[in-house]
Design a protein around this motif. Structure first.
Motif, PDB file in Angstrom:
ATOM      1  N   LEU A   1      27.294 -64.915  25.815  1.00  0.00           N
ATOM      2  CA  LEU A   1      27.788 -65.777  26.956  1.00  0.00           C
ATOM      3  C   LEU A   1      26.667 -66.940  27.270  1.00  0.00           C
ATOM      4  CD1 LEU A   1      30.429 -66.055  28.708  1.00  0.00           C
ATOM      5  CD2 LEU A   1      29.245 -64.937  30.613  1.00  0.00           C
ATOM      6  N   ILE A   2      25.672 -66.435  27.215  1.00  0.00           N
ATOM      7  CA  ILE A   2      24.606 -67.236  27.880  1.00  0.00           C
ATOM      8  C   ILE A   2      24.175 -68.090  26.672  1.00  0.00           C
ATOM      9  CG2 ILE A   2      22.141 -67.402  28.544  1.00  0.00           C
ATOM     10  CD1 ILE A   2      23.931 -66.099  30.748  1.00  0.00           C
ATOM     11  N   LEU A   3      24.177 -67.781  25.457  1.00  0.00           N
ATOM     12  CA  LEU A   3      23.841 -68.587  24.370  1.00  0.00           C
ATOM     13  C   LEU A   3      24.752 -69.575  24.273  1.00  0.00           C
ATOM     14  CD1 LEU A   3      22.913 -65.788  21.757  1.00  0.00           C
ATOM     15  CD2 LEU A   3      21.533 -67.651  22.611  1.00  0.00           C
ATOM     16  N   GLU A   4      26.252 -69.155  24.444  1.00  0.00           N
ATOM     17  CA  GLU A   4      27.217 -70.160  24.634  1.00  0.00           C
ATOM     18  C   GLU A   4      27.099 -71.320  25.658  1.00  0.00           C
ATOM     19  OE1 GLU A   4      29.861 -72.528  22.746  1.00  0.00           O
ATOM     20  OE2 GLU A   4      28.998 -70.641  21.875  1.00  0.00           O
TER      21      GLU A   4
ATOM     22  N   ALA B   1      17.338 -57.905  29.322  1.00  0.00           N
ATOM     23  CA  ALA B   1      18.317 -56.912  29.965  1.00  0.00           C
ATOM     24  C   ALA B   1      19.781 -57.087  29.986  1.00  0.00           C
ATOM     25  CB  ALA B   1      17.879 -56.427  31.515  1.00  0.00           C
ATOM     26  N   MET B   2      20.452 -57.826  28.775  1.00  0.00           N
ATOM     27  CA  MET B   2      21.354 -58.110  28.584  1.00  0.00           C
ATOM     28  C   MET B   2      22.196 -57.436  27.649  1.00  0.00           C
ATOM     29  SD  MET B   2      22.560 -62.099  29.270  1.00  0.00           S
ATOM     30  CE  MET B   2      22.658 -62.623  31.042  1.00  0.00           C
ATOM     31  N   GLY B   3      23.507 -57.075  27.685  1.00  0.00           N
ATOM     32  CA  GLY B   3      24.322 -56.569  26.538  1.00  0.00           C
ATOM     33  C   GLY B   3      24.643 -57.812  25.785  1.00  0.00           C
ATOM     34  N   ALA B   4      25.183 -57.320  24.474  1.00  0.00           N
ATOM     35  CA  ALA B   4      25.468 -58.262  23.281  1.00  0.00           C
ATOM     36  C   ALA B   4      26.516 -59.427  23.799  1.00  0.00           C
ATOM     37  CB  ALA B   4      26.009 -57.521  22.080  1.00  0.00           C
TER      38      ALA B   4
ATOM     39  N   GLN C   1      25.950 -59.682  34.488  1.00  0.00           N
ATOM     40  CA  GLN C   1      26.600 -60.626  35.335  1.00  0.00           C
ATOM     41  C   GLN C   1      25.837 -61.605  36.219  1.00  0.00           C
ATOM     42  OE1 GLN C   1      29.163 -57.567  36.900  1.00  0.00           O
ATOM     43  NE2 GLN C   1      30.901 -58.488  35.833  1.00  0.00           N
ATOM     44  N   ARG C   2      24.787 -61.219  36.958  1.00  0.00           N
ATOM     45  CA  ARG C   2      23.961 -61.611  37.768  1.00  0.00           C
ATOM     46  C   ARG C   2      22.977 -62.743  37.124  1.00  0.00           C
ATOM     47  NH1 ARG C   2      21.716 -56.801  40.156  1.00  0.00           N
ATOM     48  NH2 ARG C   2      19.431 -57.700  39.839  1.00  0.00           N
ATOM     49  N   GLN C   3      22.692 -62.250  35.887  1.00  0.00           N
ATOM     50  CA  GLN C   3      22.026 -63.480  35.261  1.00  0.00           C
ATOM     51  C   GLN C   3      22.725 -64.430  34.924  1.00  0.00           C
ATOM     52  OE1 GLN C   3      19.027 -64.664  34.259  1.00  0.00           O
ATOM     53  NE2 GLN C   3      18.433 -62.813  33.039  1.00  0.00           N
TER      54      GLN C   3
END
Ligand SMILES: Nc1ncnc2c1ncn2[C@@H]1O[C@H](COP(=O)(O)OP(=O)(O)O)[C@@H](O)[C@H]1O
Ligand SMILES: [Mg+2]
Length: 266
Positions: A192-195, A184-187, A159-161
């Motif tokens: 979400l970041i990729l989106e 350090a991110m879940g799938a 979430q912080r990322q």
């Protein structure tokens, strides 16, 4: 691949949003970057790959104004720039999300969203409108948080990322630099970041340089990839012209060479 402009041809670097020539950087006895030449086109998403210690973070830190290079030149839209600080780079439209995020754990989500983004914030933005804008931005980006009043330190790493990336997405008008945003991110959070990155890509005007390790993800999201090995660029290819297999093979070959070298000198 973006071609290196011939020497002395003023303005030739203008084809690239951001371009560096002959960048070198040492830390005492350690050579982090040797002679780096590269560019990223407007709207292009560039993957920066390489082993631990290859110089990826150092290159990003030079591009965002954190480290001055020992040598070399930086061009933004064809004009040479001399970055004095991270704030200076940000004022030029270059924003960064570091590997070690620059969020302040004790501050609320919405305060963090506006931290050091004075240009976005404006001189008279009240707490109430900051809250409203932060909520709207996070909603727009599909980042679901129960509350934006809570200190950032109470959230998960992912979430912080996501908050750090969201913040930079809004202030990077020209170049967005992402240092291992998927680590350090879940799938679900990585998706979400990729989106978010795809969203920026669809806008088409912001260039992105992203450091990541999952070659599958990198090739899916990036238009082009470059590989740094011991501070030098050893591969520069369009994603469609390479493969996870090829990238793996190069890195494994390097690992073997390093092992052999160690045995030889042992
Ligand atoms: N601030 C620093 N002081 C001293 N050495 C550094 C510093 N930053 C990076 N280095 C060194 O420079 C090299 C490249 O590091 P870095 O750019 O962090 O690599 P990467 O991000 O590819 O893992 C490494 O040998 C690293 O130890
Ligand atoms: Mg790094």
């Amino acid at each position: 691949m973006t071609a290196t402009p011939p020497d002395g041809q003023a303005g030739a670097a203008g084809a690239d949003m951001l371009r560096v020539e002959h960048i070198a950087k040492r830390f005492g006895p350690v050579t982090a970057l040797v002679d780096v030449n590269m560019g990223v086109a407007r709207g292009e998403v560039l993957g920066l790959l390489g082993d631990n210690g290859a110089g990826k973070s150092t290159l990003l830190k030079i591009l965002c104004g954190f480290h001055p290079p020992d040598a070399g030149r930086i061009f933004l839209e064809g004009t040479e720039i001399h970055l004095r600080s991270v704030d200076h780079a940000r004022s030029l439209g270059i924003d960064v999300v570091y590997q070690d995020l620059a969020l302040i754990n004790q501050l609320s989500v919405y305060h963090n969203m506006f931290l050091n983004r004075e240009s976005v914030r404006g001189p008279l933005l009240s707490n109430r409108s900051m809250r409203r804008q932060a909520r709207k931005r996070l909603d727009d980006m599909g980042i679901r948080l129960e509350s934006i009043e809570v200190p950032v330190g109470s959230l998960s790493g992912g979430q912080r990322q996501a908050i750090a990336v969201a913040r930079s997405v809004y202030s990077a008008t020209k170049v967005l630099l992402l240092d291992e945003p998927l680590a350090a991110m879940g799938a679900k959070e990585a998706a979400l970041i990729l989106e978010l990155i795809r969203d920026i890509k669809r806008r088409g005007d912001v260039s992105i340089i992203i450091v990541a390790h999952n070659y599958g993800q990198v090739l899916e999201i990036c238009d082009r990839v470059i590989l740094l090995q011991h501070g030098e660029i050893t591969l520069d290819k369009r994603s469609k012209d390479t493969s996870v297999q090829e990238l793996n093979d190069i890195v494994i070959a390097e690992y073997r060479r390093a092992l052999e070298e160690r045995e030889r000198t042992a």
